[in-house]
Design a protein around this motif. Structure first.
Motif, mmCIF file in Angstrom:
data_model
loop_
_atom_site.group_PDB
_atom_site.id
_atom_site.type_symbol
_atom_site.label_atom_id
_atom_site.label_comp_id
_atom_site.label_asym_id
_atom_site.label_seq_id
_atom_site.Cartn_x
_atom_site.Cartn_y
_atom_site.Cartn_z
ATOM 1 N N SER A 67 0.850 -1.192 0.000
ATOM 2 C CA SER A 67 0.000 0.000 0.000
ATOM 3 C C SER A 67 0.888 1.246 0.000
ATOM 4 C CB SER A 67 -0.897 -0.009 1.239
ATOM 5 O OG SER A 67 -0.117 0.181 2.411
ATOM 6 N N ALA A 68 0.254 2.390 -0.204
ATOM 7 C CA ALA A 68 0.999 3.654 -0.164
ATOM 8 C C ALA A 68 1.600 3.864 1.220
ATOM 9 C CB ALA A 68 0.069 4.808 -0.535
ATOM 10 N N PHE A 69 0.880 3.502 2.270
ATOM 11 C CA PHE A 69 1.388 3.606 3.641
ATOM 12 C C PHE A 69 2.640 2.740 3.806
ATOM 13 C CE2 PHE A 69 1.280 1.923 8.063
ATOM 14 C CZ PHE A 69 1.486 3.114 8.744
ATOM 15 N N GLN A 70 2.582 1.521 3.326
ATOM 16 C CA GLN A 70 3.710 0.601 3.445
ATOM 17 C C GLN A 70 4.907 1.070 2.616
ATOM 18 O OE1 GLN A 70 1.556 -2.884 2.257
ATOM 19 N NE2 GLN A 70 1.026 -3.439 4.378
ATOM 20 N N ARG A 71 4.657 1.619 1.462
ATOM 21 C CA ARG A 71 5.762 2.166 0.653
ATOM 22 C C ARG A 71 6.390 3.370 1.346
ATOM 23 N NH1 ARG A 71 5.622 1.046 -5.367
ATOM 24 N NH2 ARG A 71 4.215 -0.734 -5.517
ATOM 25 N N GLY A 128 11.326 1.014 12.081
ATOM 26 C CA GLY A 128 10.654 1.207 10.798
ATOM 27 C C GLY A 128 10.492 -0.118 10.068
ATOM 28 N N ALA A 129 11.540 -0.950 10.093
ATOM 29 C CA ALA A 129 11.454 -2.268 9.468
ATOM 30 C C ALA A 129 10.426 -3.136 10.188
ATOM 31 C CB ALA A 129 12.825 -2.940 9.466
ATOM 32 N N VAL A 130 10.398 -3.042 11.516
ATOM 33 C CA VAL A 130 9.406 -3.791 12.298
ATOM 34 C C VAL A 130 7.999 -3.345 11.913
ATOM 35 C CG1 VAL A 130 8.484 -4.099 14.650
ATOM 36 C CG2 VAL A 130 10.940 -4.319 14.225
ATOM 37 N N LEU A 131 7.793 -2.043 11.818
ATOM 38 C CA LEU A 131 6.480 -1.508 11.451
ATOM 39 C C LEU A 131 6.060 -2.009 10.072
ATOM 40 C CD1 LEU A 131 4.063 0.329 12.061
ATOM 41 C CD2 LEU A 131 5.397 2.240 11.126
ATOM 42 N N LEU A 132 6.966 -1.962 9.121
ATOM 43 C CA LEU A 132 6.645 -2.425 7.769
ATOM 44 C C LEU A 132 6.246 -3.899 7.767
ATOM 45 C CD1 LEU A 132 6.519 -2.071 4.695
ATOM 46 C CD2 LEU A 132 8.983 -2.554 4.633
ATOM 47 N N LEU A 133 7.056 -4.727 8.388
ATOM 48 C CA LEU A 133 6.767 -6.158 8.386
ATOM 49 C C LEU A 133 5.479 -6.486 9.137
ATOM 50 C CD1 LEU A 133 10.368 -7.524 8.920
ATOM 51 C CD2 LEU A 133 8.982 -7.686 6.846
ATOM 52 N N ASP A 135 2.970 -4.517 9.641
ATOM 53 C CA ASP A 135 1.828 -4.000 8.904
ATOM 54 C C ASP A 135 1.417 -4.962 7.796
ATOM 55 O OD1 ASP A 135 0.012 -1.584 8.624
ATOM 56 O OD2 ASP A 135 0.771 -1.774 6.572
ATOM 57 N N VAL A 136 2.391 -5.547 7.137
ATOM 58 C CA VAL A 136 2.094 -6.530 6.094
ATOM 59 C C VAL A 136 1.437 -7.769 6.701
ATOM 60 C CG1 VAL A 136 3.140 -8.123 4.425
ATOM 61 C CG2 VAL A 136 3.875 -5.728 4.499
ATOM 62 N N VAL A 137 1.927 -8.184 7.852
ATOM 63 C CA VAL A 137 1.451 -9.429 8.458
ATOM 64 C C VAL A 137 0.142 -9.245 9.226
ATOM 65 C CG1 VAL A 137 2.024 -11.232 10.134
ATOM 66 C CG2 VAL A 137 3.778 -10.378 8.580
ATOM 67 N N PHE A 138 0.037 -8.178 10.047
ATOM 68 C CA PHE A 138 -1.098 -8.036 10.959
ATOM 69 C C PHE A 138 -2.028 -6.867 10.672
ATOM 70 C CE2 PHE A 138 2.141 -10.073 13.817
ATOM 71 C CZ PHE A 138 1.497 -11.313 13.902
ATOM 72 N N ALA A 145 0.786 -0.673 17.355
ATOM 73 C CA ALA A 145 0.869 -0.984 18.789
ATOM 74 C C ALA A 145 2.149 -1.758 19.112
ATOM 75 C CB ALA A 145 -0.356 -1.782 19.218
ATOM 76 N N LEU A 146 2.460 -2.775 18.333
ATOM 77 C CA LEU A 146 3.656 -3.577 18.593
ATOM 78 C C LEU A 146 4.932 -2.776 18.350
ATOM 79 C CD1 LEU A 146 2.434 -6.952 17.094
ATOM 80 C CD2 LEU A 146 2.884 -6.469 19.509
ATOM 81 N N THR A 147 4.916 -1.931 17.332
ATOM 82 C CA THR A 147 6.093 -1.103 17.058
ATOM 83 C C THR A 147 6.290 -0.057 18.142
ATOM 84 O OG1 THR A 147 5.826 -1.480 14.685
ATOM 85 C CG2 THR A 147 7.231 0.345 15.337
#
Length: 168
Positions: A67-71, A128-133, A135-138, A145-147
């Protein structure tokens, strides 16, 4: 036979007295710089692994589906990683640029600050990498919240605890 109760009291750690170092200011600066550069080698390895991961992500078949958010997260994390690499490599450049100029104590002081700033950027890049991953997974809410939790963990372990220990 009478049973005895054994009470174990915890032993409080006591700081071990350190023998005085008999070193000149130049020797202290040399030692401090060597220790700092060793610490930076460890951190720089993590930055290189993160950067390689991020470069690889852009060439996966799933990348166009982000998504645009993920990019946006991806781009920000990639740039944070580049900034981290530059900041953490700056002490080496300072040392090379000021080599044999009698500026080692100044190099050590500046390099220590660059290391602190570099760790801040590294924590942001990792999160940032944690947030990206995540977001894709959950999805967004769980990822944020997890980030937030991992960001707080980094802040406590890397910045709050050392600050607290310096003050006590």
């Amino acid at each position: 036979m009478v049973a005895r109760t054994v009470r174990i009291t915890p032993i409080e750690p006591r700081p071990m007295p350190q023998p005085p170092r008999y070193e000149t200011p130049e020797q202290r600066a040399d030692r401090n710089l060597v220790e700092l550069l060793q610490e930076l080698r460890v951190a720089q390895t993590g930055v290189q692994i993160l950067f390689a991961f991020l470069l690889g992500v852009a060439f996966t078949s799933r990348f166009p589906q982000l998504s645009a958010f993920q990019r946006g997260i991806y781009a920000a994390t990639l740039l944070l990683t580049v900034i981290t690499a530059a900041v953490l490599a700056t002490p080496v450049a300072l040392h090379r640029g000021l080599f044999h100029r009698g500026a080692k104590p100044r190099i050590v002081a500046l390099s220590a600050r660059y290391a602190e700033v570099g760790l801040m950027f590294l924590a942001l890049a990792i999160n940032g990498a944690v947030l990206l991953l995540l977001d894709v997974v959950f999805g967004h809410i769980a990822a944020i919240a997890l980030t937030a939790a991992t960001t707080a963990m980094f802040a406590c372990l890397w910045f709050v605890v050392p600050w607290y220990l310096r003050r006590s």
